[in-house]
Design a protein around this motif. Structure first.
Motif, PDB file in Angstrom:
ATOM      1  N   PRO A  57       0.802  -1.219   0.000  1.00 22.48           N
ATOM      2  CA  PRO A  57       0.000   0.000   0.000  1.00 22.48           C
ATOM      3  C   PRO A  57       0.835   1.269   0.000  1.00 22.48           C
ATOM      4  N   SER A  58       2.152   1.123   0.130  1.00 21.67           N
ATOM      5  CA  SER A  58       2.990   2.316   0.193  1.00 21.67           C
ATOM      6  C   SER A  58       2.901   3.144  -1.084  1.00 21.67           C
ATOM      7  N   LEU A  59       2.526   2.527  -2.199  1.00 24.20           N
ATOM      8  CA  LEU A  59       2.405   3.292  -3.435  1.00 24.20           C
ATOM      9  C   LEU A  59       1.258   4.307  -3.348  1.00 24.20           C
ATOM     10  N   ASP A  60       0.296   4.044  -2.477  1.00 23.62           N
ATOM     11  CA  ASP A  60      -0.827   4.950  -2.332  1.00 23.62           C
ATOM     12  C   ASP A  60      -0.727   5.818  -1.086  1.00 23.62           C
ATOM     13  N   GLU A  61       0.260   5.569  -0.247  1.00 27.80           N
ATOM     14  CA  GLU A  61       0.456   6.347   0.963  1.00 27.80           C
ATOM     15  C   GLU A  61       1.539   7.390   0.703  1.00 27.80           C
ATOM     16  N   PRO A  62       1.311   8.607   1.124  1.00 28.93           N
ATOM     17  CA  PRO A  62       2.324   9.631   0.898  1.00 28.93           C
ATOM     18  C   PRO A  62       3.523   9.523   1.836  1.00 28.93           C
ATOM     19  N   GLU A  63       3.498   8.618   2.818  1.00 32.26           N
ATOM     20  CA  GLU A  63       4.575   8.554   3.805  1.00 32.26           C
ATOM     21  C   GLU A  63       5.736   7.652   3.408  1.00 32.26           C
ATOM     22  N   LYS A  64       5.520   6.744   2.434  1.00 34.67           N
ATOM     23  CA  LYS A  64       6.609   5.841   2.073  1.00 34.67           C
ATOM     24  C   LYS A  64       6.450   5.320   0.645  1.00 34.67           C
ATOM     25  N   GLN A  88       5.280  15.680   3.291  1.00 32.99           N
ATOM     26  CA  GLN A  88       4.919  16.528   2.151  1.00 32.99           C
ATOM     27  C   GLN A  88       4.951  18.011   2.510  1.00 32.99           C
ATOM     28  N   ASP A  89       4.536  18.355   3.725  1.00 35.77           N
ATOM     29  CA  ASP A  89       4.522  19.764   4.126  1.00 35.77           C
ATOM     30  C   ASP A  89       5.926  20.355   4.134  1.00 35.77           C
ATOM     31  N   SER A  90       6.893  19.595   4.618  1.00 32.36           N
ATOM     32  CA  SER A  90       8.283  20.063   4.658  1.00 32.36           C
ATOM     33  C   SER A  90       9.069  19.649   3.421  1.00 32.36           C
ATOM     34  N   ARG A  91       8.426  18.867   2.538  1.00 29.40           N
ATOM     35  CA  ARG A  91       9.036  18.401   1.296  1.00 29.40           C
ATOM     36  C   ARG A  91      10.375  17.702   1.550  1.00 29.40           C
ATOM     37  N   ARG A  92      10.339  16.739   2.496  1.00 28.68           N
ATOM     38  CA  ARG A  92      11.535  15.978   2.840  1.00 28.68           C
ATOM     39  C   ARG A  92      11.182  14.503   2.990  1.00 28.68           C
ATOM     40  N   ALA A  93      12.214  13.666   2.880  1.00 27.94           N
ATOM     41  CA  ALA A  93      12.044  12.224   3.070  1.00 27.94           C
ATOM     42  C   ALA A  93      13.383  11.621   3.449  1.00 27.94           C
ATOM     43  N   GLU A  94      13.317  10.389   3.949  1.00 24.97           N
ATOM     44  CA  GLU A  94      14.525   9.618   4.202  1.00 24.97           C
ATOM     45  C   GLU A  94      14.699   8.612   3.071  1.00 24.97           C
ATOM     46  N   LEU A  95      15.929   8.354   2.724  1.00 22.71           N
ATOM     47  CA  LEU A  95      16.288   7.425   1.657  1.00 22.71           C
ATOM     48  C   LEU A  95      16.955   6.212   2.289  1.00 22.71           C
ATOM     49  N   GLY A  96      16.606   5.029   1.815  1.00 23.50           N
ATOM     50  CA  GLY A  96      17.245   3.821   2.305  1.00 23.50           C
ATOM     51  C   GLY A  96      17.432   2.823   1.184  1.00 23.50           C
ATOM     52  N   ALA A 120      12.663  11.715  -6.608  1.00 20.96           N
ATOM     53  CA  ALA A 120      12.257  12.457  -5.406  1.00 20.96           C
ATOM     54  C   ALA A 120      12.295  13.961  -5.637  1.00 20.96           C
ATOM     55  N   PHE A 121      13.355  14.444  -6.248  1.00 21.60           N
ATOM     56  CA  PHE A 121      13.499  15.891  -6.438  1.00 21.60           C
ATOM     57  C   PHE A 121      12.697  16.424  -7.620  1.00 21.60           C
ATOM     58  N   GLN A 122      12.603  15.656  -8.705  1.00 21.76           N
ATOM     59  CA  GLN A 122      11.909  16.161  -9.892  1.00 21.76           C
ATOM     60  C   GLN A 122      10.417  15.850  -9.871  1.00 21.76           C
ATOM     61  N   GLU A 123      10.055  14.594  -9.645  1.00 22.47           N
ATOM     62  CA  GLU A 123       8.641  14.210  -9.727  1.00 22.47           C
ATOM     63  C   GLU A 123       7.877  14.501  -8.441  1.00 22.47           C
ATOM     64  N   MET A 124       8.504  14.218  -7.302  1.00 24.11           N
ATOM     65  CA  MET A 124       7.823  14.431  -6.025  1.00 24.11           C
ATOM     66  C   MET A 124       8.003  15.859  -5.507  1.00 24.11           C
ATOM     67  N   GLN A 125       8.915  16.597  -6.130  1.00 22.83           N
ATOM     68  CA  GLN A 125       9.197  17.983  -5.753  1.00 22.83           C
ATOM     69  C   GLN A 125       9.657  18.108  -4.299  1.00 22.83           C
ATOM     70  N   LEU A 126      10.422  17.107  -3.828  1.00 14.84           N
ATOM     71  CA  LEU A 126      10.974  17.199  -2.488  1.00 14.84           C
ATOM     72  C   LEU A 126      12.122  18.192  -2.473  1.00 14.84           C
ATOM     73  N   ASN A 127      12.392  18.746  -1.307  1.00 14.71           N
ATOM     74  CA  ASN A 127      13.453  19.721  -1.138  1.00 14.71           C
ATOM     75  C   ASN A 127      14.681  19.125  -0.447  1.00 14.71           C
ATOM     76  N   ARG A 128      14.468  18.070   0.341  1.00 10.60           N
ATOM     77  CA  ARG A 128      15.554  17.529   1.159  1.00 10.60           C
ATOM     78  C   ARG A 128      15.423  16.017   1.302  1.00 10.60           C
ATOM     79  N   LEU A 129      16.565  15.333   1.209  1.00 11.03           N
ATOM     80  CA  LEU A 129      16.639  13.905   1.483  1.00 11.03           C
ATOM     81  C   LEU A 129      17.644  13.682   2.612  1.00 11.03           C
ATOM     82  N   GLU A 130      17.329  12.719   3.458  1.00 14.03           N
ATOM     83  CA  GLU A 130      18.195  12.388   4.579  1.00 14.03           C
ATOM     84  C   GLU A 130      18.460  10.882   4.586  1.00 14.03           C
TER      85      GLU A 130
END
Length: 180
Positions: A57-64, A88-96, A120-130
Motif C-alpha cells: 500500500p505504500s504506493l498509495d500512501e504519501p509517507e513511504k 509533504q509539508d516540509s518536502r523531505r524524506a529519508e532514503l534507504g 524524489a526531487f523532480q517528480e515528487m518535488q521534495l526539497n531535502r533527502l536524509e
C-alpha cells in the motif's frame, strides 16, 4: 495510482510482489547485509511476506515508497530501495537501500539511488533527502558522498540491536545542491 517503475542502465525499480519473498528473505536474512541495520537479520520467510504486504500500500500512501531492485534483463531481485518518513509539508524524506552481498562493489546502489533521488526531487518535488547510517558502514558513506550527500550529524548510541549499542551518522542532500 499507476504502478511506479524507474529504469536505470542495469536495473528496474518497481514494487515488490509476493513472488519475491524467497529472494528478499535470502538477502535480508544474511547477517552481513544486516550488519549495519537497526534490526536483526530476518529469521523466517514470513518476515519477507509481511514486509512485502506492508510495502504494497505504500504506493498509495504519501509517507513511504518501497521499490524492489531488479537486474535487467533477467528481472532477478537484488535488493530494495525506499523513500520513507515522507513529509509533504516540509518536502523531505529519508532514503534507504539494501542490496544482496553478491552484488556489492558493482556500483548498483549508486546507480539505483541516483534514479530514486532524481524521482524524489523532480517528480515528487521534495526539497531535502536524509539518510541515517552506522558510522562504521564506510561503503554506504562513500556512496552517499558520491551522490552529493554531506554528513550533517552524529548520534551516539542511537540504536540497540541484539543488545549492542550502535551510533548513527546523519547525511543530507538538498534539491538545490543536487541540481547544481
Amino acid at each position: 495510482m499507476a504502478v511506479l517503475e524507474l529504469t536505470t542502465q542495469r536495473c528496474v525499480l518497481r514494487p515488490l510482489t509476493l513472488s519475491d519473498a524467497g529472494a528478499l528473505f535470502d538477502i535480508f536474512s544474511d547477517p552481513d547485509v544486516m550488519r549495519y541495520w537497526d534490526s536483526s537479520p530476518w529469521q523466517s520467510i514470513e518476515e519477507a511476506n509481511d514486509y512485502i504486504q506492508a510495502s504494497k500500500p505504500s504506493l498509495d500512501e504519501p509517507e513511504k515508497l518501497v521499490l524492489g531492485i531488479y537486474e535487467q534483463p533477467e528481472q532477478r531481485l537484488l535488493g530494495k530501495c525506499m523513500l520513507f518518513n515522507i513529509d509533504q509539508d516540509s518536502r523531505r524524506a529519508e532514503l534507504g537501500f539494501g542490496i544482496s552481498k553478491a552484488h556489492w562493489g558493482r556500483g548498483l546502489v549508486q546507480e539505483v539511488a541516483s534514479a530514486l533521488i532524481q524521482f524524489a526531487f523532480q517528480e515528487m518535488q521534495l526539497n531535502r533527502l536524509e539518510v541515517e547510517i552506522d558510522p562504521d558502514n564506510t561503503g554506504s558513506a562513500k556512496v552517499l558522498t558520491k551522490l552529493g550527500f554531506s554528513q550533517e550529524g552524529y548520534l551516539a548510541e542511537r540504536w540497540i540491536v541484539d543488545g549492542k549499542m550502535s551510533d548513527s551518522a546523519i547525511y543530507g542532500l538538498l534539491a538545490r545542491k543536487w541540481r547544481a
